[in-house]
Design a protein around this motif. Structure first.
Motif, short mmCIF file in Angstrom:
data_model
loop_
_atom_site.label_atom_id
_atom_site.label_comp_id
_atom_site.label_asym_id
_atom_site.label_seq_id
_atom_site.Cartn_x
_atom_site.Cartn_y
_atom_site.Cartn_z
N PHE A 147 -12.60 -7.08 -6.88
CA PHE A 147 -11.88 -6.23 -7.83
C PHE A 147 -10.38 -6.39 -7.61
O PHE A 147 -9.92 -6.53 -6.49
CB PHE A 147 -12.25 -4.75 -7.65
N GLU A 148 -9.65 -6.35 -8.71
CA GLU A 148 -8.19 -6.43 -8.63
C GLU A 148 -7.62 -5.08 -9.03
O GLU A 148 -8.00 -4.52 -10.06
CB GLU A 148 -7.69 -7.51 -9.58
N PHE A 149 -6.73 -4.58 -8.23
CA PHE A 149 -6.13 -3.27 -8.47
C PHE A 149 -4.67 -3.43 -8.88
O PHE A 149 -3.96 -4.26 -8.32
CB PHE A 149 -6.23 -2.39 -7.21
N ASP A 150 -4.24 -2.60 -9.82
CA ASP A 150 -2.83 -2.61 -10.21
C ASP A 150 -2.03 -1.94 -9.13
O ASP A 150 -2.50 -1.01 -8.46
CB ASP A 150 -2.63 -1.84 -11.53
N ALA A 151 -0.80 -2.39 -8.97
CA ALA A 151 0.10 -1.76 -8.00
C ALA A 151 0.45 -0.36 -8.49
O ALA A 151 0.57 -0.12 -9.69
CB ALA A 151 1.38 -2.59 -7.85
N PRO A 152 0.62 0.59 -7.57
CA PRO A 152 0.98 1.95 -7.98
C PRO A 152 2.27 1.95 -8.81
O PRO A 152 3.22 1.24 -8.49
CB PRO A 152 1.20 2.68 -6.66
N GLY A 153 2.27 2.71 -9.90
CA GLY A 153 3.45 2.83 -10.73
C GLY A 153 3.61 1.71 -11.74
O GLY A 153 4.56 1.70 -12.52
N ARG A 154 2.71 0.75 -11.70
CA ARG A 154 2.80 -0.39 -12.61
C ARG A 154 1.96 -0.10 -13.86
O ARG A 154 0.81 0.30 -13.75
CB ARG A 154 2.26 -1.64 -11.93
N ASP A 155 2.53 -0.29 -15.01
CA ASP A 155 1.78 -0.07 -16.26
C ASP A 155 0.83 -1.24 -16.47
O ASP A 155 1.20 -2.38 -16.32
CB ASP A 155 2.73 0.04 -17.46
#
Length: 70
Positions: free
Chosen positions: A61-69
């Motif tokens: 799974f790939e997670f978005d960085a915090p605060g990134r839209d």
């Protein structure tokens, strides 16, 4: 051989992928905790299992960085 067109949609069975990653992480973490000793401390076992689970989950799974839209 002729190429055939595939119609319809393909879906990932997310729960199954996640379950496998967790199971494999638990198995690997348990083995890792017992790599150098037959009687590791409970905290060492937990830490190794958690780290292995997180590693396996992040492999699939790939997670978005915090605060990134997204």
């Amino acid at each position: 051989m002729r190429k055939r067109t595939v119609r319809g949609q393909m879906h990932v069975r997310t729960y199954e992928v996640f379950r496998r990653a967790v199971e494999e992480g638990v198995d690997y973490g348990w083995m890792r905790a017992h790599k150098h000793t037959d009687t590791p401390d409970a905290e060492v076992v937990k830490d190794n299992i958690v780290q292995a689970i997180l590693n396996d989950v992040c492999d699939v799974f790939e997670f978005d960085a915090p605060g990134r839209d997204g």
